[in-house]
Design an enzyme around this catalytic site. Structure first.
Site, mmCIF file in Angstrom:
data_model
loop_
_atom_site.group_PDB
_atom_site.id
_atom_site.type_symbol
_atom_site.label_atom_id
_atom_site.label_comp_id
_atom_site.label_asym_id
_atom_site.label_seq_id
_atom_site.Cartn_x
_atom_site.Cartn_y
_atom_site.Cartn_z
ATOM 1 N N LEU A 106 -13.837 -34.163 42.017
ATOM 2 C CA LEU A 106 -12.864 -33.129 41.720
ATOM 3 C C LEU A 106 -11.582 -33.374 42.484
ATOM 4 O O LEU A 106 -11.498 -34.192 43.369
ATOM 5 C CB LEU A 106 -13.432 -31.760 42.095
ATOM 6 C CG LEU A 106 -14.629 -31.307 41.277
ATOM 7 C CD1 LEU A 106 -15.123 -29.994 41.823
ATOM 8 C CD2 LEU A 106 -14.255 -31.145 39.836
ATOM 9 N N ASP A 107 -10.578 -32.579 42.096
ATOM 10 C CA ASP A 107 -9.255 -32.672 42.688
ATOM 11 C C ASP A 107 -9.184 -31.755 43.902
ATOM 12 O O ASP A 107 -10.046 -30.923 44.104
ATOM 13 C CB ASP A 107 -8.282 -32.175 41.620
ATOM 14 C CG ASP A 107 -6.943 -32.809 41.762
ATOM 15 O OD1 ASP A 107 -6.117 -32.596 40.876
ATOM 16 O OD2 ASP A 107 -6.758 -33.500 42.770
#
Lengths: 131, 127
Positions: free
Chosen positions: B82-83
């Site tokens: 994920l970011d």
């Protein structure tokens, strides 16, 4: 003119790190005002808060490639303005639904996300049988 | 007069002595786990916290629940890909679920499921 003097603009961020921090602060402020927004515009049957959060994150991510801190500050200023407009009920329900709920395929054709590799024929083909 | 009657009756009434109560020390009986006058007794169970946080992560639109088994030790950016923005989004989802308000400094440090579970479990206002 008088209104422009009332708005206080914070000083520019010194580097990318501070701009990044300000972006996350804005994102947190927006997420914390989601319950109030859903109450004002009566969006309980239309959308749930996690979808709104994803939409806000997608809007932020659209400009994620920018590296100039001043440009980021400008975008955050516009974003804060938009958030203030929404929370003080300056907008209406159909604005919110059209801009943030229905999504980009529904109403607004994004100019920024044009995929140059896919041809127009293929796009229409994927969308429906008749074009 | 009444006192004499009372002592005579008490001499005849047999109250069975519950031997088990005397043998176990007082701090081991059930009375220590049920604090009837306490207002601070509704802490969340750890298993509840783990289940709810795993639900939040699994229903996150960017996380594929079938492909990857979301464990309580999973790291948001390294394991789930994920970011950092997704990280903040998950923390906001946790805030909403447990009705908390996590300050920025703490939120920056929460990087994985294990840290999130620990933070929520140790927070006095979690519900």
């Amino acid at each position: 003119m008088a209104f422009a003097m009332r708005v206080k603009v914070p000083p520019n961020s010194a580097n990318l790190q501070e701009a990044r921090h300000r972006t996350f602060d804005f994102f947190r402020a927006a997420c914390r005002s989601i319950p109030s927004i859903m109450d004002i515009y009566n969006l309980y049957d239309v959308v749930n808060p996690s979808q709104l959060r994803s939409t806000i994150a997608a809007e932020i991510r659209k400009n994620a490639h920018i590296t100039n801190p001043k440009v980021i500050d400008m975008l955050l200023f516009k974003a804060m303005e938009e958030l203030s407009n929404i929370t003080e009920h300056a907008k209406q329900r159909h604005h919110i639904i059209g801009q943030y709920v229905v999504g980009n395929q529904g109403l607004v054709q994004d100019a920024a996300n044009k995929d140059e590799n896919v041809s127009n024929f293929l796009k229409n083909f994927y969308k429906s049988n008749y074009f | 007069m009444a006192w004499a009657l009372r002592s005579a009756i008490l001499g005849h009434v047999r109250v069975p002595v519950k031997g088990s109560n005397l043998l176990t020390p007082l701090w081991l009986t059930h009375r220590t786990t049920v604090r009837s006058m306490s207002s601070h007794d509704d802490h969340l169970e750890k298993t509840q916290v783990i289940d709810r946080i795993l639900d939040i992560v699994k229903t996150f639109p960017k996380v594929d629940p079938i492909f990857f088994s979301v464990t309580p030790e999973v790291h948001f950016q390294k394991d789930l890909g994920l970011d950092s923005l997704d990280n903040v989004e998950i923390i906001m989802a946790i805030e909403e679920e447990f009705k908390l308000e996590i300050p920025d400094k703490e939120a920056d440090k929460i990087d994985s499921c294990a840290l999130a579970i620990e933070y929520v479990y140790n927070h006095p206002m979690a519900s």
